[in-house]
Motif scaffolding. Structure first.
Motif, short mmCIF file in Angstrom:
data_model
loop_
_atom_site.label_atom_id
_atom_site.label_comp_id
_atom_site.label_asym_id
_atom_site.label_seq_id
_atom_site.Cartn_x
_atom_site.Cartn_y
_atom_site.Cartn_z
N LEU A 185 -14.62 6.55 -10.95
CA LEU A 185 -13.53 7.44 -11.80
C LEU A 185 -14.18 8.57 -12.40
O LEU A 185 -15.41 8.79 -12.99
CB LEU A 185 -13.39 6.39 -12.70
CG LEU A 185 -12.50 5.15 -12.03
CD1 LEU A 185 -12.53 4.18 -12.88
CD2 LEU A 185 -10.99 5.53 -11.57
N GLY A 186 -13.67 9.73 -12.31
CA GLY A 186 -14.14 10.88 -12.73
C GLY A 186 -13.73 11.05 -14.33
O GLY A 186 -12.76 10.57 -14.64
N THR A 187 -14.38 11.95 -14.73
CA THR A 187 -14.42 12.28 -16.08
C THR A 187 -12.66 12.75 -16.52
O THR A 187 -12.33 12.11 -17.50
CB THR A 187 -15.10 13.47 -16.59
OG1 THR A 187 -16.45 13.04 -16.54
CG2 THR A 187 -14.90 13.80 -18.13
N GLY A 188 -12.25 13.57 -15.63
CA GLY A 188 -10.66 14.04 -15.92
C GLY A 188 -9.87 12.79 -15.78
O GLY A 188 -8.78 13.04 -16.53
N VAL A 189 -10.09 11.58 -15.19
CA VAL A 189 -9.29 10.59 -15.17
C VAL A 189 -9.21 9.60 -16.59
O VAL A 189 -8.18 9.15 -16.87
CB VAL A 189 -9.62 9.73 -13.85
CG1 VAL A 189 -8.71 8.50 -13.85
CG2 VAL A 189 -9.30 10.31 -12.49
N ALA B 295 -7.28 1.18 -19.66
CA ALA B 295 -6.74 -0.37 -19.88
C ALA B 295 -5.89 -0.54 -18.62
O ALA B 295 -5.91 -1.76 -18.02
CB ALA B 295 -5.69 -0.31 -20.87
N ASP B 296 -5.15 0.68 -18.23
CA ASP B 296 -4.57 0.48 -16.81
C ASP B 296 -5.45 0.14 -15.69
O ASP B 296 -5.28 -0.78 -14.77
CB ASP B 296 -3.42 1.46 -16.52
CG ASP B 296 -2.19 1.58 -17.47
OD1 ASP B 296 -2.17 0.73 -18.34
OD2 ASP B 296 -1.83 2.71 -17.64
N LEU B 297 -6.62 0.91 -15.66
CA LEU B 297 -7.56 0.79 -14.52
C LEU B 297 -8.27 -0.32 -14.60
O LEU B 297 -8.50 -1.03 -13.59
CB LEU B 297 -8.44 1.95 -14.54
CG LEU B 297 -8.00 3.41 -14.29
CD1 LEU B 297 -8.61 4.27 -14.69
CD2 LEU B 297 -7.53 3.26 -12.66
N ALA B 298 -8.42 -0.79 -15.85
CA ALA B 298 -9.29 -2.44 -16.11
C ALA B 298 -8.08 -3.44 -15.41
O ALA B 298 -8.67 -4.42 -14.95
CB ALA B 298 -9.37 -2.65 -17.34
N ALA B 299 -6.93 -3.28 -15.49
CA ALA B 299 -5.81 -4.35 -15.27
C ALA B 299 -5.81 -4.27 -13.73
O ALA B 299 -5.98 -5.23 -13.06
CB ALA B 299 -4.58 -4.02 -15.69
N ASP B 300 -5.97 -3.12 -13.16
CA ASP B 300 -5.93 -2.79 -11.60
C ASP B 300 -7.10 -3.41 -11.05
O ASP B 300 -7.13 -4.04 -9.92
CB ASP B 300 -5.89 -1.37 -11.29
CG ASP B 300 -4.48 -0.78 -11.65
OD1 ASP B 300 -3.48 -1.58 -11.86
OD2 ASP B 300 -4.35 0.40 -11.68
N PRO C 248 -0.02 5.85 -10.68
CA PRO C 248 -0.15 4.23 -10.97
C PRO C 248 -0.37 3.64 -9.89
O PRO C 248 -0.06 3.69 -8.84
CB PRO C 248 1.63 4.53 -11.45
CG PRO C 248 2.33 5.66 -10.91
CD PRO C 248 1.15 6.76 -10.77
N ASP C 249 -1.06 2.34 -10.38
CA ASP C 249 -1.16 1.44 -9.32
C ASP C 249 -2.10 1.80 -8.16
O ASP C 249 -2.02 1.45 -7.08
CB ASP C 249 0.15 0.84 -9.02
CG ASP C 249 -0.14 -0.68 -8.54
OD1 ASP C 249 -0.99 -1.29 -9.13
OD2 ASP C 249 1.06 -1.29 -8.15
N ILE C 250 -2.90 3.02 -8.51
CA ILE C 250 -3.64 3.53 -7.42
C ILE C 250 -4.62 2.86 -6.53
O ILE C 250 -4.65 2.72 -5.26
CB ILE C 250 -4.27 5.09 -7.68
CG1 ILE C 250 -4.74 5.69 -6.58
CG2 ILE C 250 -5.34 4.62 -8.80
CD1 ILE C 250 -3.79 6.24 -5.92
N ILE C 251 -5.33 1.88 -6.99
CA ILE C 251 -6.17 1.14 -6.38
C ILE C 251 -5.40 0.06 -5.49
O ILE C 251 -5.85 0.10 -4.16
CB ILE C 251 -7.11 0.22 -7.28
CG1 ILE C 251 -7.94 1.01 -8.42
CG2 ILE C 251 -7.97 -0.92 -6.79
CD1 ILE C 251 -8.54 0.54 -9.60
N ALA C 252 -4.51 -0.64 -5.94
CA ALA C 252 -3.81 -1.37 -4.85
C ALA C 252 -3.20 -0.70 -3.93
O ALA C 252 -2.97 -1.30 -2.93
CB ALA C 252 -2.93 -2.31 -5.91
N ARG C 253 -2.54 0.29 -4.33
CA ARG C 253 -1.75 1.18 -3.19
C ARG C 253 -2.72 1.66 -2.35
O ARG C 253 -2.33 1.46 -0.87
CB ARG C 253 -1.09 2.25 -3.85
CG ARG C 253 0.04 1.90 -4.56
CD ARG C 253 0.66 2.98 -5.69
NE ARG C 253 1.35 3.88 -4.92
CZ ARG C 253 1.43 5.22 -5.58
NH1 ARG C 253 1.25 5.41 -6.91
NH2 ARG C 253 1.99 6.24 -5.12
#
Ligand code: GLU
Length: 366
Positions: free
Chosen positions: A13-17, A31-36, A237-242
């Motif tokens: 994950l880059g700084t900008g994210v 928090a969203d990424l941790a949930a993903d 949104p939901d990028i990892i699962a997608r």
């Protein structure tokens, strides 16, 4: 492209994210990424996070608008930002019952064979304990000679080290964009050709370090380990699962050919070459197509200084880097024996069995 159910995934994950504005933590995003990440873990996958943001967060805490030029100031920013970063990751993982494990690495830690294997063993333990390693470069002690340079490279080295199936490089860049052609994101790259490399440009962001060029060279490292690489926008949104479900936006780089074995990956990608050995045109197909060792007879020149056992680049007649390998002679000796046949070498080294300058077991084509 539909992917197979992943066993081990590295997510960079880059700084900008992870920040909004200059150096303000985007806690909602983390928090969203941790949930993903927790969602991915629930599918049985093992996950390692490579998180940037320490320098940017330190800048924010100190109220700096520009990245300081002095290395010691950047190091200070990293020391301040790193703890804020880890607190936020842990807070993000808490609702999911997950534990973050901070791992700070310098290039030096992965270069020497023993330390390289030691870091791997530790990461395996952290995974076995069910934690999520959250890795960053140890910027506070990193000086030029021990730096990875950017976390794209670090994440690719980690993916190679742990034998991940997928590396997700998530930043503000939505993927590789075909600027000269369609102007759209290239969905799949089967092979990194010079045309693909020409599509990449550097970064212009004030807190970012990498850019598409560093992402593509990172992708090359992971691909040679048989690891598929996604470059995509981390704010989606939901990028990892997608992405892993094969429906995500972004670019997927397909690993092709047989992966290199772990020792050859270490040899080719975790070292800084100490010099170069130039070969003549006849030696090129011998190395490239026949997979043979490099002999003195094919050598036309030497650059730099290296000792026996150090890593060198092997350069073609036009100076292009063909391969990387471990020299069995030092640079002074290679200069002396360049162009000699094995018959001419034997009397110089009576009793020495191996006269290859770089043995094929210690040579990797790039
Ligand atoms: N290690 C740096 C940081 O945490 C970032 C380097 C990068 O993003 O490539 O701020």
């Amino acid at each position: 492209m539909k992917t197979t159910a992943p066993k081990r995934v590295v997510i960079k994950l880059g700084t900008g994210v992870l920040t909004s504005g200059i150096g303000q933590l985007n806690t909602g995003r983390i928090a969203d990424l941790a949930a993903d990440v927790a969602g991915l873990r629930a599918t049985g996958a093992e996950v390692i996070v490579v998180s940037s943001g320490a320098v940017g967060l330190g800048m924010g805490r100190l109220g700096l608008r520009k990245k300081p030029a002095a290395v010691s100031r950047k190091q200070a920013c990293a020391a301040i930002g790193q703890s804020l970063l880890m607190q936020t990751w842990q807070r993000g993982f808490d609702p999911h019952g997950l534990t973050a494990a901070q791992v700070l690495l310098t290039h030096e830690d992965l270069r020497g064979r023993d330390r390289h294997l030691g870091v791997k063993a530790c990461l395996e333990e952290l995974i076995a304990y069910g934690t999520i390693p959250v890795i960053n470069e140890n910027d506070t002690v990193s000086a030029a000679e021990i730096k990875f340079g950017d976390n794209d490279t670090l994440s690719a080295m980690v993916a190679s080290l742990v034998g991940a199936q997928y590396l997700l490089i998530l930043s503000t860049a939505p993927g590789l964009i075909d600027m000269k052609g369609t102007g759209r994101i290239v969905p799949v790259v089967e092979k990194i050709t010079p045309e693909i490399e020409a599509m990449a440009g550097g970064t212009t962001d004030v807190t970012a370090t990498g850019g598409m060029i560093s992402k593509i060279s990172a992708a090359k490292i992971a691909l040679r380990a048989g690891c598929g690489v996604f470059i995509a926008g981390g704010a989606e949104p939901d990028i990892i699962a997608r992405l892993l479900g094969g429906t995500g936006p972004g670019t997927f780089f397909v690993p092709s050919g047989l992966p290199l074995d772990a020792r050859k990956r270490w040899l080719a990608y975790f070292q800084r070459p100490h010099g170069g050995i130039q070969v003549n045109a006849c030696a090129v197909p011998v190395l490239r197509d026949q997979g043979r060792s490099l002999l003195a007879i094919g050598i036309t020149g030497v650059t730099g200084h290296f000792s026996e056992g150090e890593i060198v680049n092997i350069l073609g007649p036009d100076g292009e880097v063909l391969a990387r390998g471990m020299a069995a002679f030092d640079s002074r000796e290679v200069r002396e024996i360049a162009g000699l046949s094995s018959e001419e070498l034997k009397p110089r080294y009576p009793g020495r069995k191996r006269l290859e300058v770089v043995h094929r077991d210690n040579l990797v084509l790039l």
